[in-house]
Design an enzyme around this catalytic site. Structure first.
Site, mmCIF file in Angstrom:
data_model
loop_
_atom_site.group_PDB
_atom_site.id
_atom_site.type_symbol
_atom_site.label_atom_id
_atom_site.label_comp_id
_atom_site.label_asym_id
_atom_site.label_seq_id
_atom_site.Cartn_x
_atom_site.Cartn_y
_atom_site.Cartn_z
ATOM 1 C CB VAL A 68 52.435 12.604 16.166
ATOM 2 C CG1 VAL A 68 52.681 11.158 16.149
ATOM 3 C CG2 VAL A 68 53.800 13.499 16.423
ATOM 4 C CB VAL A 70 49.758 6.664 11.791
ATOM 5 C CG1 VAL A 70 49.771 5.602 10.964
ATOM 6 C CG2 VAL A 70 51.228 6.922 12.417
ATOM 7 N N GLY A 80 53.818 4.964 14.095
ATOM 8 C CA GLY A 80 53.793 6.309 14.852
ATOM 9 C C GLY A 80 55.064 6.230 15.511
ATOM 10 C CE1 TYR A 115 53.407 11.631 20.796
ATOM 11 C CE2 TYR A 115 51.290 11.593 21.835
ATOM 12 C CZ TYR A 115 52.299 11.751 20.626
ATOM 13 O OH TYR A 115 51.924 12.261 19.358
#
Ligand SMILES: CC(C)(COP(=O)(O)OP(=O)(O)OC[C@H]1O[C@@H](n2cnc3c(N)ncnc32)[C@H](O)[C@@H]1OP(=O)(O)O)[C@@H](O)C(=O)NCCC(=O)NCCS
Length: 135
Positions: A68, A70, A80, A115
């Protein structure tokens, strides 16, 4: 405008995003193979500039979210979040009614809140572990 694609991802574009966030570039042929085995992967583009990446591996019962990233020039714009939510939506579509599955990831230090806002919780069942194996 930011667009998202999930087909024919280009390893060199992936490396552009990886390098932008300070990760090492990966061998492109090897990454192309990894993409073949990837359950679902998504990239974000600003016109033809690759700016974001997220990848899902797994088997239907357990998944792992990896890569993950950006580009810093495009962070804090919701890219994201969109990438991870799209991966989660992909998994949800694979489930039958009343089925569930586990989605794991390793949050880098300082990224836990990103997250957690997406629904992930810190695990209290143990410590994440890894082994880098080489030949
Ligand atoms: C982590 C990363 C992918 C976030 O991407 P992003 O596009 O900047 O995130 P978004 O703009 O979609 O942020 C979504 C939400 O998370 C928050 N957020 C983003 N990064 C955060 C951070 N480091 N700490 C706390 N909150 C964060 C945003 O403020 C936003 O909150 P909101 O929904 O309340 O407005 C990006 O910072 C990145 O690529 N970092 C370098 C590579 C990396 O560490 N990847 C993660 C490996 S686990």
């Amino acid at each position: 405008m930011i667009t998202y694609i999930d087909q024919n991802l280009q390893p060199d574009h992936i490396n552009q995003v990886r390098l932008a966030v300070g990760w090492r570039a990966l061998d492109e042929a090897r990454y192309a193979e990894a993409l073949q085995k990837t359950v679902y992967a998504l990239m974000a583009y600003d016109d033809d500039r690759p700016v974001g990446l997220a990848r899902l591996i797994g088997d239907g019962i357990c998944y792992v979210i990896v890569d993950v990233a950006v580009d810093p020039a495009y962070q804090k714009q919701g890219i994201g979040k969109t990438l991870v939510l799209q991966l989660l939506e992909y998994v949800r579509r694979q489930l039958d009614k009343d089925q569930d599955c586990k989605i794991l990831l390793n949050a880098s230090y300082g990224k836990e809140d990103f997250y957690q806002k997406l629904g992930f919780q810190k695990m209290h069942t143990g410590t994440g572990m890894q082994l880098i194996l080489s030949r």
